[in-house]
Design a protein around this motif. Structure first.
Motif, PDB file in Angstrom:
ATOM      1  N   ARG A 154       1.960  30.631  23.373  1.00 18.39           N
ATOM      2  CA  ARG A 154       1.398  31.711  23.969  1.00 18.39           C
ATOM      3  C   ARG A 154       1.918  31.890  25.356  1.00 18.39           C
ATOM      4  O   ARG A 154       2.063  33.071  26.018  1.00 18.39           O
ATOM      5  CB  ARG A 154      -0.128  31.425  24.330  1.00 18.39           C
ATOM      6  CG  ARG A 154      -1.025  31.572  22.735  1.00 18.39           C
ATOM      7  CD  ARG A 154      -0.937  32.934  22.063  1.00 18.39           C
ATOM      8  NE  ARG A 154      -1.961  33.753  22.733  1.00 18.39           N
ATOM      9  CZ  ARG A 154      -1.993  35.239  22.710  1.00 18.39           C
ATOM     10  NH1 ARG A 154      -0.969  35.635  21.904  1.00 18.39           N
ATOM     11  NH2 ARG A 154      -3.108  35.985  23.174  1.00 18.39           N
ATOM     12  N   ALA A 180      -6.696  37.662  19.849  1.00 18.30           N
ATOM     13  CA  ALA A 180      -6.883  36.132  19.852  1.00 18.30           C
ATOM     14  C   ALA A 180      -8.362  35.896  19.488  1.00 18.30           C
ATOM     15  O   ALA A 180      -8.578  34.918  19.062  1.00 18.30           O
ATOM     16  CB  ALA A 180      -6.828  35.605  21.222  1.00 18.30           C
ATOM     17  N   GLN A 214       5.215  33.561  25.111  1.00 19.19           N
ATOM     18  CA  GLN A 214       5.063  34.988  24.412  1.00 19.19           C
ATOM     19  C   GLN A 214       4.845  35.935  25.950  1.00 19.19           C
ATOM     20  O   GLN A 214       5.392  37.097  25.831  1.00 19.19           O
ATOM     21  CB  GLN A 214       3.624  35.104  23.585  1.00 19.19           C
ATOM     22  CG  GLN A 214       4.018  34.584  22.239  1.00 19.19           C
ATOM     23  CD  GLN A 214       2.557  34.559  21.556  1.00 19.19           C
ATOM     24  OE1 GLN A 214       1.897  34.961  21.923  1.00 19.19           O
ATOM     25  NE2 GLN A 214       2.756  34.122  20.134  1.00 19.19           N
ATOM     26  N   TYR A 243       0.182  25.659  20.404  1.00 16.84           N
ATOM     27  CA  TYR A 243      -0.442  27.029  20.580  1.00 16.84           C
ATOM     28  C   TYR A 243      -0.359  27.416  21.977  1.00 16.84           C
ATOM     29  O   TYR A 243       0.312  28.412  22.168  1.00 16.84           O
ATOM     30  CB  TYR A 243      -1.908  26.931  20.205  1.00 16.84           C
ATOM     31  CG  TYR A 243      -2.518  28.356  20.171  1.00 16.84           C
ATOM     32  CD1 TYR A 243      -2.433  29.255  19.204  1.00 16.84           C
ATOM     33  CD2 TYR A 243      -3.326  28.495  21.354  1.00 16.84           C
ATOM     34  CE1 TYR A 243      -3.110  30.476  19.395  1.00 16.84           C
ATOM     35  CE2 TYR A 243      -4.073  29.778  21.561  1.00 16.84           C
ATOM     36  CZ  TYR A 243      -3.997  30.552  20.723  1.00 16.84           C
ATOM     37  OH  TYR A 243      -4.539  31.837  20.849  1.00 16.84           O
ATOM     38  N   ARG A 281       2.205  27.135  16.560  1.00 16.89           N
ATOM     39  CA  ARG A 281       2.972  28.119  16.813  1.00 16.89           C
ATOM     40  C   ARG A 281       2.587  29.442  16.059  1.00 16.89           C
ATOM     41  O   ARG A 281       2.902  30.581  16.423  1.00 16.89           O
ATOM     42  CB  ARG A 281       4.464  27.785  16.763  1.00 16.89           C
ATOM     43  CG  ARG A 281       4.918  26.724  17.682  1.00 16.89           C
ATOM     44  CD  ARG A 281       6.341  26.476  17.761  1.00 16.89           C
ATOM     45  NE  ARG A 281       6.955  27.702  18.476  1.00 16.89           N
ATOM     46  CZ  ARG A 281       7.167  27.800  19.641  1.00 16.89           C
ATOM     47  NH1 ARG A 281       6.695  27.044  20.551  1.00 16.89           N
ATOM     48  NH2 ARG A 281       7.674  29.085  19.982  1.00 16.89           N
ATOM     49  N   THR A 304      -8.149  33.294  16.195  1.00 19.94           N
ATOM     50  CA  THR A 304      -8.675  32.049  16.381  1.00 19.94           C
ATOM     51  C   THR A 304     -10.143  31.834  16.168  1.00 19.94           C
ATOM     52  O   THR A 304     -10.740  30.758  16.460  1.00 19.94           O
ATOM     53  CB  THR A 304      -8.222  31.523  17.660  1.00 19.94           C
ATOM     54  OG1 THR A 304      -9.211  32.275  18.623  1.00 19.94           O
ATOM     55  CG2 THR A 304      -6.886  31.318  18.040  1.00 19.94           C
ATOM     56  N   SER A 316      -2.330  35.311  16.681  1.00 18.37           N
ATOM     57  CA  SER A 316      -3.103  35.812  17.954  1.00 18.37           C
ATOM     58  C   SER A 316      -2.600  36.907  18.589  1.00 18.37           C
ATOM     59  O   SER A 316      -3.172  37.789  19.101  1.00 18.37           O
ATOM     60  CB  SER A 316      -3.271  34.606  18.930  1.00 18.37           C
ATOM     61  OG  SER A 316      -4.184  33.701  18.173  1.00 18.37           O
ATOM     62  N   ARG A 317      -1.036  37.103  18.788  1.00 14.94           N
ATOM     63  CA  ARG A 317      -0.339  38.043  19.495  1.00 14.94           C
ATOM     64  C   ARG A 317      -0.629  39.299  18.533  1.00 14.94           C
ATOM     65  O   ARG A 317      -0.526  40.404  19.032  1.00 14.94           O
ATOM     66  CB  ARG A 317       0.984  37.565  19.620  1.00 14.94           C
ATOM     67  CG  ARG A 317       1.866  38.820  20.438  1.00 14.94           C
ATOM     68  CD  ARG A 317       3.388  38.358  20.418  1.00 14.94           C
ATOM     69  NE  ARG A 317       4.198  39.403  21.032  1.00 14.94           N
ATOM     70  CZ  ARG A 317       4.127  39.323  22.281  1.00 14.94           C
ATOM     71  NH1 ARG A 317       3.705  38.516  23.189  1.00 14.94           N
ATOM     72  NH2 ARG A 317       5.105  40.412  22.920  1.00 14.94           N
ATOM     73  N   ALA A 347      -0.216  31.008  17.405  1.00 14.68           N
ATOM     74  CA  ALA A 347       0.108  31.882  18.490  1.00 14.68           C
ATOM     75  C   ALA A 347       0.593  33.239  18.012  1.00 14.68           C
ATOM     76  O   ALA A 347       0.325  34.444  18.782  1.00 14.68           O
ATOM     77  CB  ALA A 347       0.963  31.346  19.387  1.00 14.68           C
TER      78      ALA A 347
END
Length: 325
Positions: free
Chosen positions: A303, A248, A306, A299, A237, A252, A243-244, A240
């Motif tokens: 995502r 990404a 989101q 994850y 989480r 990652t 990445s937001r 994620a």
């Protein structure tokens, strides 16, 4: 001109008092002494007074915002040296820790240096626990560089940064879904900040220096399978969220190489150990597969969530807690 260095420790509970004493004792034995030691106490007035009385030479301050990011930012504000080295209150540094970190700052492009975090299993390491997943307990894991090498991010228990760089990016951001809050095993706030540094400063270099070594105490509660899988779930989480915020690709980049190379090698190693007579090797291989699956599914689910949520439903607005540059 030699750079000066502050060492920043954060603490929040009297339950870890003996750990803090050990951490401070290790700093007294350094071959290169810290020019300043800053202890941040996270919302515990009684502990604050005890720290002040026991370590009068340290700069002791309260955390302005609860959690790891808030404590670190409070320490950045209170410190005054060129480089800030971070170590947890449940860690102890080898005598040349500061020296090994600081030697790399002769290169002006080096903005941060971290080192090896070796787990000190207080009740013995569980046979099923794979070294590839030592990040679960906040330690260096198999798959990280074994020689001095650039890395995307440093790990909170053993990291250092130029002070002006921390100020330039406004330090650590207080973000929902990242950071340690008491005993809740969520991390990622240092990863998010390291990525922002790399995105903000051209030619920035962060180095992993394996010889800069600390031992990190790991209690038996963190060697339980339920803790292992909970930490993997929360890691998915938090990745994620990162990445937001940073994309990404950057969020990652290190994980892709880890998943494609280190983890398959770990599974093969565990199975091989099993066939050689170490039956716990099969358990380690299964734990790698289970940990990866838990983190990956967490994850992906986060995502997807989101995509259907507004920004303010999954993130807190960042608080500018570091010094303005």
């Amino acid at each position: 001109m030699s750079l000066t260095v502050s060492v920043l420790l954060r603490t929040y509970t009297e339950d870890r008092w003996d750990y803090l004493v050990d951490a401070m004792a290790s700093l007294e034995k350094q071959t290169q002494k810290a020019d300043e030691i800053v202890i941040v106490v996270d919302h515990n007035d009684a502990l604050m007074e005890k720290v002040k009385a026991t370590f009068p030479d340290a700069v002791t301050v309260p955390s302005q915002v609860k959690g790891s990011a808030g404590a670190w930012n409070s320490g950045i504000r209170a410190s005054s040296m060129d480089v800030i080295a971070f170590m947890d209150d449940d860690a102890a540094a080898k005598p040349d820790w500061i020296e090994k970190l600081m030697q790399h700052y002769a290169n002006e492009n080096v903005v941060g240096v971290g080192g090896t975090i070796e787990p000190n299993w207080l009740d013995g390491k569980p046979a099923w626990f794979p070294e590839e997943f030592q990040w679960v307990v906040g330690c260096t894991y198999r798959g990280m560089p074994e020689e001095v090498a650039p890395v995307r991010n440093l790990i909170g228990c053993n990291m250092s940064f130029r002070r002006d760089v921390l100020n330039k990016v406004n330090g650590f951001e207080q973000v929902k879904g990242l950071g340690h809050m008491g005993k809740l095993p969520v991390g990622g706030d240092e990863t998010e900040m390291c990525i922002r540094i790399n995105q903000t400063i051209p030619n920035a270099i962060m180095l992993h220096e394996p010889a800069a070594h600390v031992h990190h105490k790991v209690p038996s509660s963190r060697g339980q399978r339920n803790y292992f899988y909970k930490r993997c779930y929360l890691e998915g989480r938090s990745k994620a969220v990162i990445s937001r915020r940073v994309g990404a690709g950057d969020g990652t980049s290190t994980e892709r190489d880890y998943v494609l190379k280190a983890l398959p090698a770990g599974v093969a190693r565990g199975i091989g150990d099993g066939f050689k007579g170490d039956l716990s090797g099969f358990d380690r291989a299964f734990s790698i597969i289970g940990g990866l699956g838990t983190t990956g599914v967490s994850y992906i689910v986060a995502r997807v969530q989101q995509a259907f949520e507004k920004d303010d439903e999954i993130e807190d607005k960042p608080e500018k807690s570091a010094d303005p540059a």
